[in-house]
Design a protein around this motif. Structure first.
Motif, PDB file in Angstrom:
ATOM      1  N   SER A 141       0.727  -1.025  -0.218  1.00  8.82           N
ATOM      2  CA  SER A 141       0.241  -0.565   0.143  1.00  8.82           C
ATOM      3  C   SER A 141       1.078   1.498  -0.068  1.00  8.82           C
ATOM      4  N   GLY A 142       0.583   2.312  -0.344  1.00  7.46           N
ATOM      5  CA  GLY A 142       0.196   3.596  -0.896  1.00  7.46           C
ATOM      6  C   GLY A 142      -0.010   4.704  -1.091  1.00  7.46           C
ATOM      7  N   TRP A 143       0.760   5.851  -0.858  1.00  6.11           N
ATOM      8  CA  TRP A 143       0.627   7.080  -1.856  1.00  6.11           C
ATOM      9  C   TRP A 143       1.254   7.767  -2.778  1.00  6.11           C
ATOM     10  N   GLY A 144       1.820   6.811  -3.256  1.00  6.08           N
ATOM     11  CA  GLY A 144       3.148   7.207  -4.287  1.00  6.08           C
ATOM     12  C   GLY A 144       2.041   8.012  -5.705  1.00  6.08           C
ATOM     13  N   LYS A 145       2.794   7.761  -7.182  1.00  3.71           N
ATOM     14  CA  LYS A 145       2.739   7.522  -8.237  1.00  3.71           C
ATOM     15  C   LYS A 145       1.925   7.085  -9.270  1.00  3.71           C
ATOM     16  N   LEU A 146       0.283   7.087  -9.645  1.00  5.58           N
ATOM     17  CA  LEU A 146      -0.189   5.853 -10.885  1.00  5.58           C
ATOM     18  C   LEU A 146       1.053   5.757 -11.610  1.00  5.58           C
ATOM     19  N   GLN A 147       1.767   6.399 -12.076  1.00  5.69           N
ATOM     20  CA  GLN A 147       2.187   6.286 -12.435  1.00  5.69           C
ATOM     21  C   GLN A 147       3.507   7.101 -12.818  1.00  5.69           C
ATOM     22  N   VAL A 148       4.254   6.527 -13.603  1.00  6.90           N
ATOM     23  CA  VAL A 148       5.868   7.710 -13.587  1.00  6.90           C
ATOM     24  C   VAL A 148       5.837   8.741 -14.002  1.00  6.90           C
ATOM     25  N   ASP A 149       4.670   9.099 -15.220  1.00  3.37           N
ATOM     26  CA  ASP A 149       4.983  10.790 -15.322  1.00  3.37           C
ATOM     27  C   ASP A 149       3.594  11.504 -14.924  1.00  3.37           C
ATOM     28  N   ALA A 150       3.059  10.346 -13.980  1.00  2.49           N
ATOM     29  CA  ALA A 150       1.808  11.587 -13.337  1.00  2.49           C
ATOM     30  C   ALA A 150       2.544  11.896 -12.027  1.00  2.49           C
ATOM     31  N   ALA A 151       0.885  12.949 -10.941  1.00  8.78           N
ATOM     32  CA  ALA A 151       1.076  12.984 -10.292  1.00  8.78           C
ATOM     33  C   ALA A 151       0.471  12.127  -8.649  1.00  8.78           C
ATOM     34  N   ALA A 152       1.992  12.145  -7.298  1.00  7.57           N
ATOM     35  CA  ALA A 152       1.244  11.586  -6.478  1.00  7.57           C
ATOM     36  C   ALA A 152      -0.128  11.254  -5.979  1.00  7.57           C
ATOM     37  N   SER A 153      -0.566  10.006  -5.730  1.00  2.49           N
ATOM     38  CA  SER A 153      -1.686   9.575  -5.593  1.00  2.49           C
ATOM     39  C   SER A 153      -2.847  10.482  -4.435  1.00  2.49           C
ATOM     40  N   THR A 154      -3.263  10.599  -4.660  1.00  2.00           N
ATOM     41  CA  THR A 154      -4.071  11.194  -3.023  1.00  2.00           C
ATOM     42  C   THR A 154      -4.743  10.192  -2.410  1.00  2.00           C
ATOM     43  N   MET A 155      -5.351   9.379  -2.677  1.00  2.66           N
ATOM     44  CA  MET A 155      -5.737   8.636  -1.695  1.00  2.66           C
ATOM     45  C   MET A 155      -5.272   7.419  -1.818  1.00  2.66           C
ATOM     46  N   LEU A 156      -5.149   6.922  -0.616  1.00  2.00           N
ATOM     47  CA  LEU A 156      -4.385   5.593  -0.570  1.00  2.00           C
ATOM     48  C   LEU A 156      -4.704   4.191  -1.810  1.00  2.00           C
ATOM     49  N   GLN A 157      -3.394   3.643  -2.024  1.00  2.00           N
ATOM     50  CA  GLN A 157      -3.627   2.440  -2.842  1.00  2.00           C
ATOM     51  C   GLN A 157      -2.916   1.482  -2.472  1.00  2.00           C
ATOM     52  N   TYR A 158      -3.410  -0.122  -2.645  1.00  2.00           N
ATOM     53  CA  TYR A 158      -2.721  -0.409  -2.721  1.00  2.00           C
ATOM     54  C   TYR A 158      -3.444  -2.137  -3.954  1.00  2.00           C
ATOM     55  N   MET A 159      -1.786  -3.208  -3.663  1.00  2.00           N
ATOM     56  CA  MET A 159      -2.291  -4.007  -4.546  1.00  2.00           C
ATOM     57  C   MET A 159      -1.551  -5.647  -3.986  1.00  2.00           C
ATOM     58  N   GLU A 160      -2.318  -6.063  -4.383  1.00  2.00           N
ATOM     59  CA  GLU A 160      -1.540  -8.192  -4.374  1.00  2.00           C
ATOM     60  C   GLU A 160      -0.486  -8.206  -5.350  1.00  2.00           C
TER      61      GLU A 160
END
Length: 249
Positions: free
Chosen positions: A145-164
């Motif tokens: 989980s984290g608030w990192g960028k949604l892709q390399v040339d995009a802004a950081a995510s405002t909402m917490l994301q997670y993945m398996e």
């Protein structure tokens, strides 16, 4: 990207031009209280720098490259919110302790402790996580989980994301990386990979990797972002004795 992580990326580029620290792509948005141990590490301007993980009512873990070169009073942690822009409770730091053997060139021992100025109030939205003390085998399903960028040339995510994702053994991790990055993967690392288009990205550094409800890793470095190379985490079990010795937790 945030100012301090830009510095880290420059450090990492000395190792390999394609390697960058920090770094969730291809994930889903978390719900309130889904990751109650997840914290946002912020600077004096209240801008998100990295993730952090609550391990007790006074201590959190993050990556050393997130804190090196700063003073504790310049940092704070926000807990209890999945939205970077609102909510949560902010705590100033009394102390930050990078691992004594952290190497800011290779990112070996990329782990740091954060001590809040006063106890963190626990609630449904804020809870510590149990730390792993055994080695995680390959092939385990893990959650990052984290608030990192949604892709390399995009802004950081405002909402917490997670993945398996799925864990790899270190030999496979090395072989999946290009030659210049293989030597950076060491026994203190844990790697994951599932598919191209899914992985961590800038701003995820210091955030948790969880297996069966236990903290097993902290985001350390990877090839930005989700381009088919394994993500590399600091293995918590490797540093469990140091954490216990330093904090008593």
């Amino acid at each position: 990207m945030l100012q301090y992580l830009l510095v880290v990326c420059l450090i990492s580029s000395a190792l390999a031009d394609e390697t960058q620290s920090g770094r969730i792509v291809g994930g889903r948005q978390a719900g309130p209280g889904q990751f109650p141990f997840q914290a946002s590490l912020r600077n004096q301007r209240n801008s998100h720098i990295c993730g952090a993980v609550v391990i007790s009512n006074r201590w959190l873990l993050t990556a050393s490259h997130c804190t090196i070169g700063t003073q504790a009073y310049q940092l704070r942690v926000v807990v209890g919110s999945i939205d970077q822009s609102s909510g949560g409770v902010s705590y100033n730091l009394l102390q930050k302790i990078e691992h004594p053997d952290f190497n800011d060139y290779t990112l070996e021992n990329d782990i740091a402790l954060l001590m809040t100025g006063y106890p963190i109030e626990m609630s449904r939205l804020v809870q510590p996580i149990t730390m792993g003390n055994t080695m995680v085998p390959a092939g385990k399903i893990a959650t990052a989980s984290g608030w990192g960028k949604l892709q390399v040339d995009a802004a950081a995510s405002t909402m917490l994301q997670y993945m398996e994702v799925r864990t790899l053994n270190n030999l496979e991790c090395r072989l999946r990386h290009d030659v210049q990055n293989r030597e950076k993967v060491n026994a203190g690392n844990l790697c994951t990979f599932l598919r191209v288009g899914q992985g961590t990205c800038m701003g995820d550094s210091g955030s948790p990797l969880i297996v069966e409800g236990v903290l097993v890793g902290l985001v350390s470095w990877g090839v930005p972002c989700a381009v088919g190379k394994p993500d590399v985490y600091t293995r918590v079990a490797t540093h469990r004795a140091w954490i216990l010795r330093t904090t008593g937790v």
